[in-house]
Design an enzyme around this catalytic site. Structure first.
Site, PDB file in Angstrom:
ATOM      1  N   HIS A 164      -9.003   0.305   4.934  1.00  0.00           N
ATOM      2  CA  HIS A 164      -8.148  -0.730   5.519  1.00  0.00           C
ATOM      3  C   HIS A 164      -8.974  -1.558   6.491  1.00  0.00           C
ATOM      4  O   HIS A 164      -9.843  -1.026   7.187  1.00  0.00           O
ATOM      5  CB  HIS A 164      -6.968  -0.100   6.274  1.00  0.00           C
ATOM      6  CG  HIS A 164      -5.850  -1.059   6.504  1.00  0.00           C
ATOM      7  ND1 HIS A 164      -5.827  -1.938   7.549  1.00  0.00           N
ATOM      8  CD2 HIS A 164      -4.720  -1.283   5.804  1.00  0.00           C
ATOM      9  CE1 HIS A 164      -4.725  -2.678   7.484  1.00  0.00           C
ATOM     10  NE2 HIS A 164      -4.034  -2.298   6.442  1.00  0.00           N
ATOM     11  N   ASP A 175      -0.558   2.224   0.442  1.00  0.00           N
ATOM     12  CA  ASP A 175      -0.398   2.166  -1.024  1.00  0.00           C
ATOM     13  C   ASP A 175      -0.721   3.466  -1.728  1.00  0.00           C
ATOM     14  O   ASP A 175      -0.522   3.571  -2.938  1.00  0.00           O
ATOM     15  CB  ASP A 175      -1.297   1.053  -1.570  1.00  0.00           C
ATOM     16  CG  ASP A 175      -0.811  -0.308  -1.103  1.00  0.00           C
ATOM     17  OD1 ASP A 175      -1.611  -1.057  -0.517  1.00  0.00           O
ATOM     18  OD2 ASP A 175       0.387  -0.594  -1.296  1.00  0.00           O
TER      19      ASP A 175
END
Ligand code: SDX
Length: 436
Positions: free
Chosen positions: A312, A370
């Protein structure tokens, strides 16, 4: 710009001229201070250079705060863990849009608005028929949401706060219908209309799985799980798709067109498309004994493969949403009697191995939002092609809240970045006969 405390300045010295330039540092309520460089080019003739915006604050916002090192996510100051545990998506949508949790009256009025804006103009049903049945649902979402601006002319005036509010409510209320109808269309099944007695997530699952042929009861456990997943995806500061919505809106484009732009940006596998890519990756791995092969590929600079659902830009610690998602995953699989879900077993073993591998530890790559969501959606019977459409459904309230915040800025300007030009300098045109 809020009258935030001006804490200090930083000085830039141009060694080629010996000139120094001072820039104010602005302090927010929490998080990194910012250097205000709005006068940099005028003062120095220099641009900043920050492809990917790794060090750039694009705006001031009061909506969502992320601390990537501590794994903190706040919506209007409320920790995501508390909202996921104690709130529901409609209440969180109100919070993101308005800045405060609703009173009972405000909640009742918002519920009424969400319930009475969730139908689509009947002609939009024909719009779906222009697509092939196997069109990706995100292609349909881009098209249908952009087309909403052709139907709701009474909420296109971006300078009218009331029309901005109506457009915002329409978008949040209609997105479950738009997404569910994309799925129904792909099946060749008739569209199911929203039901006014149902709550947001329950209504969505009903439109996804009911048929006109018999009553369909949505599992309260699955509706609660879906509601929580929508909360987790609702907003996330200035990510790629939110920045796309803001940039599109900065030109004065209507809110429906801006949200369609956000949907397009979210579609990418590096962003919202990752949930679909995670499931495809877990299926490609196929069994836990093949995990080392994929870990090796993820670490191989010559292999474009990345571990989808990992890493991320902001979180250099565990994504707090992923922790809640993993817990929800176990709850849903238990409810569905799928404890021995092979994809979950692969995902958990993949996470265990990756998090003990020096490559992932050094690069601070942790599971993100996700990583587990696709396993839940798959267990619910939702096809992977619909996963990013669900992300878009949830993120619409975040996008439109950020859009509203920008539209209310008195100093709002069109976003127009500059560049570092390394192309050809001025040269005369060369006629064809002079080109070898
Ligand atoms: C979302 O921004 C948001 O907030 C997004 C989001 C939201 O709610 O809106 O949180 C939703 O988009 C989550 C992210 C979903 N995407 C994925 O899971 C795709 C896989 N992840 C990567 O593509 C990547 O981690 C990103 C895109 C998420 C972040 O990329 P960055 O910040 O640009 O980091 P990077 O690509 O520069 O990676 C740093 C290093 C690189 O190695 P070096 O070149 O330094 O040697 O880490 C490596 C990368 O190669 N790396 C990975 C990796 N992610 C980064 N290596 C293997 N597998 C990965 N998943």
């Amino acid at each position: 710009m809020t009258n935030t405390a001006q804490k200090k300045t930083v000085t830039l010295t141009d060694n080629s001229t010996g000139k120094s330039y001072e820039f104010p540092v602005i302090q927010g309520t929490v998080g990194p201070d910012v250097v205000d460089i709005r006068n940099l080019y005028a003062d120095t003739g220099l641009f900043t250079f920050d492809p990917g915006f790794t060090s750039t604050g694009s705006c001031e916002s009061k909506i969502t705060f992320i601390d990537g090192d501590e794994g903190v996510l706040l919506y209007r100051g409320y920790p995501i863990e508390e909202l996921a545990e104690h709130s529901d998506f409609t209440e969180v949508a109100y919070l993101l849009l308005n800045g405060e949790l609703p009173t009972a009256k405000e909640r009742s009025d918002f519920d009424y608005s969400m319930t009475h804006h969730n139908m689509l103009h009947e002609q939009l049903a024909y719009f779906y028929r222009g697509f092939r049945r196997d069109a990706h649902p995100m292609a349909v979402m881009c098209g249908v949401v952009g087309a909403l601006s052709a139907f709701y002319h009474d909420s296109l005036d971006i300078n009218d706060p009331h029309q901005r509010m109506v457009a915002s409510h329409r978008l949040v209320a209609k997105m479950p219908t738009v997404a569910a109808w994309a799925y129904k269309y792909s099946l060749g099944q008739p569209f199911i209309y929203p039901r006014n007695e149902m709550r947001y997530a329950e209504n969505f699952l009903h439109m996804m799985f009911a048929t006109p042929c018999e009553p369909y009861k949505v599992s309260p456990i699955l509706a609660k799980a879906m509601d929580r997943i929508l909360i987790l995806h609702a907003d996330h500061e200035q990510n790629a798709s939110t920045s796309t919505v803001r940039l599109a809106g900065s030109s004065g484009a209507n809110p429906f067109a801006c949200i369609a732009a956000g949907i397009a940006s979210l579609w990418g596998p590096a962003h919202g498309g990752a949930n679909e890519a995670v499931l495809n990756m877990l299926k490609a791995i196929g069994s836990t004994d093949r995990i080392p092969e994929f870990i090796r590929r993820a670490k191989d600079k010559n292999d474009s493969f990345k571990l989808m659902g990992f890493g991320h830009r902001v979180y250099k610690n565990y994504d707090p949403r992923a922790k809640i998602m993993e817990r929800t995953c176990h709850e849903v699989l238990d409810e569905l009697g799928m404890k021995s879900n092979s994809l979950l077993a692969i995902a958990m073993e993949l996470e265990r191995i990756a998090l003990s591998d020096d490559y992932f530890i050094e690069k601070k790559l942790y599971p993100n939002v996700d990583f587990y969501s696709g396993i839940i959606f798959n267990a619910m019977g939702i096809p992977s092609s619909m996963f990013t459409a669900l992300f878009a459904l949830a993120r619409t309230v975040g996008w439109i809240s950020q859009w509203n915040e920008m539209m209310k800025e008195e100093t709002q300007k069109i976003g127009r970045p500059r560049q570092l030009y390394t192309g050809a300098v001025k040269r005369p045109f060369k006629p064809l006969h002079q080109r070898e």
